[in-house]
Design a protein around this motif. Structure first.
Motif, PDB file in Angstrom:
ATOM      1  N   GLY A 106      31.343  46.617  34.140  1.00 30.29           N
ATOM      2  CA  GLY A 106      29.623  46.470  34.343  1.00 30.29           C
ATOM      3  C   GLY A 106      29.193  46.376  33.181  1.00 30.29           C
ATOM      4  O   GLY A 106      27.947  44.971  33.146  1.00 30.29           O
ATOM      5  N   PHE A 107      29.160  46.376  32.347  1.00 28.19           N
ATOM      6  CA  PHE A 107      28.321  45.676  31.326  1.00 28.19           C
ATOM      7  C   PHE A 107      28.861  43.967  31.397  1.00 28.19           C
ATOM      8  O   PHE A 107      27.952  43.059  30.896  1.00 28.19           O
ATOM      9  N   TRP A 108      30.404  43.085  31.420  1.00 29.79           N
ATOM     10  CA  TRP A 108      29.798  41.962  31.705  1.00 29.79           C
ATOM     11  C   TRP A 108      29.655  41.387  33.023  1.00 29.79           C
ATOM     12  O   TRP A 108      28.868  39.794  32.860  1.00 29.79           O
ATOM     13  N   ILE A 221      41.282  40.163  30.775  1.00 27.99           N
ATOM     14  CA  ILE A 221      41.585  41.040  32.170  1.00 27.99           C
ATOM     15  C   ILE A 221      40.452  41.235  33.208  1.00 27.99           C
ATOM     16  O   ILE A 221      40.200  41.165  34.210  1.00 27.99           O
ATOM     17  N   ILE A 222      39.211  40.828  32.689  1.00 27.21           N
ATOM     18  CA  ILE A 222      37.900  42.295  32.839  1.00 27.21           C
ATOM     19  C   ILE A 222      36.984  40.988  33.457  1.00 27.21           C
ATOM     20  O   ILE A 222      36.588  41.054  34.228  1.00 27.21           O
ATOM     21  N   LEU A 223      37.428  39.613  32.784  1.00 25.14           N
ATOM     22  CA  LEU A 223      36.930  38.683  33.380  1.00 25.14           C
ATOM     23  C   LEU A 223      36.347  37.901  34.917  1.00 25.14           C
ATOM     24  O   LEU A 223      35.000  37.703  35.197  1.00 25.14           O
ATOM     25  N   PRO A 224      37.532  37.902  35.324  1.00 26.25           N
ATOM     26  CA  PRO A 224      37.204  37.678  36.902  1.00 26.25           C
ATOM     27  C   PRO A 224      37.056  38.082  37.490  1.00 26.25           C
ATOM     28  O   PRO A 224      36.190  38.199  38.518  1.00 26.25           O
ATOM     29  N   ALA A 225      37.122  39.782  37.501  1.00 22.99           N
ATOM     30  CA  ALA A 225      36.647  40.817  38.432  1.00 22.99           C
ATOM     31  C   ALA A 225      34.655  41.258  37.648  1.00 22.99           C
ATOM     32  O   ALA A 225      33.694  41.029  38.575  1.00 22.99           O
ATOM     33  N   ALA A 226      34.325  40.624  36.326  1.00 19.43           N
ATOM     34  CA  ALA A 226      33.210  40.623  35.940  1.00 19.43           C
ATOM     35  C   ALA A 226      31.939  39.275  36.942  1.00 19.43           C
ATOM     36  O   ALA A 226      30.966  39.901  37.539  1.00 19.43           O
ATOM     37  N   VAL A 227      33.088  38.177  36.642  1.00 20.56           N
ATOM     38  CA  VAL A 227      32.337  36.845  37.451  1.00 20.56           C
ATOM     39  C   VAL A 227      31.882  36.924  39.245  1.00 20.56           C
ATOM     40  O   VAL A 227      31.121  36.544  40.031  1.00 20.56           O
ATOM     41  N   VAL A 228      33.076  38.147  39.715  1.00 20.19           N
ATOM     42  CA  VAL A 228      32.832  38.274  40.965  1.00 20.19           C
ATOM     43  C   VAL A 228      31.574  39.404  41.653  1.00 20.19           C
ATOM     44  O   VAL A 228      30.766  38.753  42.217  1.00 20.19           O
ATOM     45  N   LEU A 229      32.018  40.510  40.108  1.00 19.78           N
ATOM     46  CA  LEU A 229      31.026  41.512  40.752  1.00 19.78           C
ATOM     47  C   LEU A 229      29.869  41.255  40.142  1.00 19.78           C
ATOM     48  O   LEU A 229      28.330  41.376  40.925  1.00 19.78           O
ATOM     49  N   ILE A 292      27.842  50.317  41.482  1.00 16.93           N
ATOM     50  CA  ILE A 292      28.045  51.423  42.199  1.00 16.93           C
ATOM     51  C   ILE A 292      28.723  50.904  43.462  1.00 16.93           C
ATOM     52  O   ILE A 292      29.623  51.172  43.607  1.00 16.93           O
ATOM     53  N   GLY A 293      27.568  50.690  44.107  1.00 16.90           N
ATOM     54  CA  GLY A 293      28.472  49.750  45.704  1.00 16.90           C
ATOM     55  C   GLY A 293      29.749  48.913  45.257  1.00 16.90           C
ATOM     56  O   GLY A 293      30.788  48.582  46.430  1.00 16.90           O
ATOM     57  N   GLY A 294      29.139  47.785  44.529  1.00 18.04           N
ATOM     58  CA  GLY A 294      30.458  47.125  44.814  1.00 18.04           C
ATOM     59  C   GLY A 294      31.437  46.777  43.783  1.00 18.04           C
ATOM     60  O   GLY A 294      32.705  46.008  43.857  1.00 18.04           O
ATOM     61  N   SER A 295      31.524  47.547  42.878  1.00 14.22           N
ATOM     62  CA  SER A 295      32.261  47.905  42.420  1.00 14.22           C
ATOM     63  C   SER A 295      33.449  48.645  42.857  1.00 14.22           C
ATOM     64  O   SER A 295      34.620  48.118  42.352  1.00 14.22           O
ATOM     65  N   VAL A 296      33.467  49.382  43.645  1.00 11.85           N
ATOM     66  CA  VAL A 296      34.413  49.576  44.740  1.00 11.85           C
ATOM     67  C   VAL A 296      35.264  48.379  45.459  1.00 11.85           C
ATOM     68  O   VAL A 296      36.393  49.219  45.199  1.00 11.85           O
ATOM     69  N   ILE A 307      35.891  54.248  38.081  1.00  7.38           N
ATOM     70  CA  ILE A 307      35.121  55.086  38.746  1.00  7.38           C
ATOM     71  C   ILE A 307      35.366  54.802  40.182  1.00  7.38           C
ATOM     72  O   ILE A 307      35.278  55.286  41.191  1.00  7.38           O
ATOM     73  N   GLY A 308      34.683  53.536  40.839  1.00  2.00           N
ATOM     74  CA  GLY A 308      34.956  52.669  41.624  1.00  2.00           C
ATOM     75  C   GLY A 308      35.976  52.781  42.887  1.00  2.00           C
ATOM     76  O   GLY A 308      35.856  53.368  43.957  1.00  2.00           O
ATOM     77  N   LYS A 309      37.330  52.163  42.038  1.00  3.45           N
ATOM     78  CA  LYS A 309      38.634  53.073  43.012  1.00  3.45           C
ATOM     79  C   LYS A 309      38.962  54.010  43.328  1.00  3.45           C
ATOM     80  O   LYS A 309      38.986  54.685  43.889  1.00  3.45           O
ATOM     81  N   LEU A 310      37.683  55.417  41.915  1.00  2.00           N
ATOM     82  CA  LEU A 310      38.352  56.680  42.133  1.00  2.00           C
ATOM     83  C   LEU A 310      37.352  57.209  43.111  1.00  2.00           C
ATOM     84  O   LEU A 310      38.376  58.423  44.234  1.00  2.00           O
ATOM     85  N   PHE A 311      36.522  56.745  43.455  1.00  3.94           N
ATOM     86  CA  PHE A 311      35.345  56.707  44.604  1.00  3.94           C
ATOM     87  C   PHE A 311      35.944  56.739  46.059  1.00  3.94           C
ATOM     88  O   PHE A 311      36.263  57.276  46.821  1.00  3.94           O
ATOM     89  N   PHE A 312      37.065  55.646  46.127  1.00  6.50           N
ATOM     90  CA  PHE A 312      37.354  54.851  47.170  1.00  6.50           C
ATOM     91  C   PHE A 312      38.269  54.989  47.498  1.00  6.50           C
ATOM     92  O   PHE A 312      39.083  56.067  48.673  1.00  6.50           O
TER      93      PHE A 312
END
Length: 356
Positions: A106-108, A221-229, A292-296, A307-312
């Motif tokens: 979320g920070f990135w 590692i987190i940069l591609p996911a942060a760009v998408v989110l 909250i919604g997109g990180s899932v 937390i997103g994957k854990l909720f999924f």
């Protein structure tokens, strides 16, 4: 009305919303299609074991008493235990374990829109009908039209094809620190507290040392996911920022400032930017809702154990106490951000009164 009375009023108004969410969670847990005992023991659970677990969980109590105990536990942050994914482990322990990865994502994901989307939107608004305006506006429309799940898969495909050079002339696998994979949880042990001041309940760190290669690997590692989110927020901030600047720069007080002989720099920084930030405030705070919604989705695609994957996983595998506790946790975050947004409105725009 003072600011603190306004803050207290907003807190009181959020209580019915919180109780409504807790009631919905209770109804789903107690009256839903999933039997908690069957979820814990499986279909082959013996009758004696099932009866013992029902007594342990208080499922033999009257429904009204179960509801009171359930609400009391949530309010006191006794969120219960996981049934299926991590049996007999407290939900609070799982949040402390998985939460830092989602916070790092979320920070990135917030940082990129703030330092890319808003500046591009302000640039497009200050230079309307220019090539820069056309390129920025078109890019914003394209980014906003691409859903996160599709963009995540496409980005992974493109980065995998950089092996040996690819389209971009560099190998993402070996560019910078060698992480060995495009997906997975980032290493978050790059900071080490060397000294701290103990204040009883909390301790304040006074010395921190960093493992710079581990930090670089965590960012990579987190940069591609942060760009998408952060892509949807980036596009929204760009388009709304452009519109806000165009509306502000043509307002009467800006024309008055120009008539007084103020320089363009003073007019832009003191009058245009501050007022243009007002419509952007809900967009910035709503980025947390996207997390909250997109990180899932994003955490599932990039295999980030947050937390997103854990909720999924809890929702798919029927771990309803864990999923319900996470929904309650998400609700608290959303309510807190809404209250913070209202308070920031009164600070950023003095025209907004506490009685409005």
């Amino acid at each position: 009305m003072s600011r603190w009375r306004y803050f207290l009023k907003r807190l009181l108004l959020s209580i019915p919303v919180l109780f409504l969410v807790m009631t919905v969670i209770f109804v789903v847990l107690r009256m839903g299609p999933l039997d908690p005992v069957a979820a814990m023991l499986g279909p082959e659970g013996a009758g004696a074991d099932a009866q013992a677990i029902r007594e342990q969980l208080g499922l033999n109590e009257p429904l009204w008493k179960q509801y009171i105990d359930f609400v009391t536990n949530l309010i006191t942050f006794q969120l219960g235990q996981s049934w299926v994914l991590h049996p007999n482990r407290e939900v609070t322990t799982l949040i402390r374990l998985f939460g830092p990865r989602t916070l790092w994502l979320g920070f990135w994901a917030i940082l990129l829109p703030l330092f890319i989307g808003i500046p591009l939107g302000f640039y497009a608004g200050l230079n309307p009908n220019s090539w820069g305006d056309y390129v920025a506006s078109f890019s914003g429309i394209v980014w906003l039209a691409m859903p996160n799940f599709w963009l995540a898969i496409m980005l992974l495909t493109v980065l995998r094809r950089t092996d040996g050079g690819g389209w971009f002339g560099f190998d993402w696998y070996t560019f910078g620190p060698d992480t060995g994979s495009l997906i997975g949880s980032p290493p978050l042990d790059f900071a080490d507290i060397t000294s701290s001041i103990d204040l009883g309940l909390v301790s304040i760190p006074t010395g921190i040392s960093f493992e710079w290669m581990t930090l670089a690997a965590a960012i990579k590692i987190i940069l591609p996911a942060a760009v998408v989110l952060g892509s949807a927020s980036m596009a929204s901030e760009l388009r709304i920022g452009r519109t806000a600047v165009l509306e502000t720069i043509n307002s009467n007080y800006v024309e008055t400032a120009k008539a007084k002989g103020l320089s363009n720099r003073v007019i832009v920084w003191k009058h245009v930017f501050r007022n243009a930030l007002i419509p952007l405030l809900p967009i910035i705070t709503n980025e947390a809702f996207l997390l909250i919604g997109g990180s899932v989705i994003v955490e599932q695609v990039f295999n980030i154990n947050g937390i997103g994957k854990l909720f999924f996983q809890a929702a798919v595998q029927g771990d309803l106490p864990l999923a319900g506790s996470l929904i309650f946790f998400f609700t608290l975050i959303i309510i807190g951000l809404n209250i913070l947004q209202d308070l920031l409105y009164t600070v950023l725009d003095p025209r907004v009164g506490y009685d409005q």
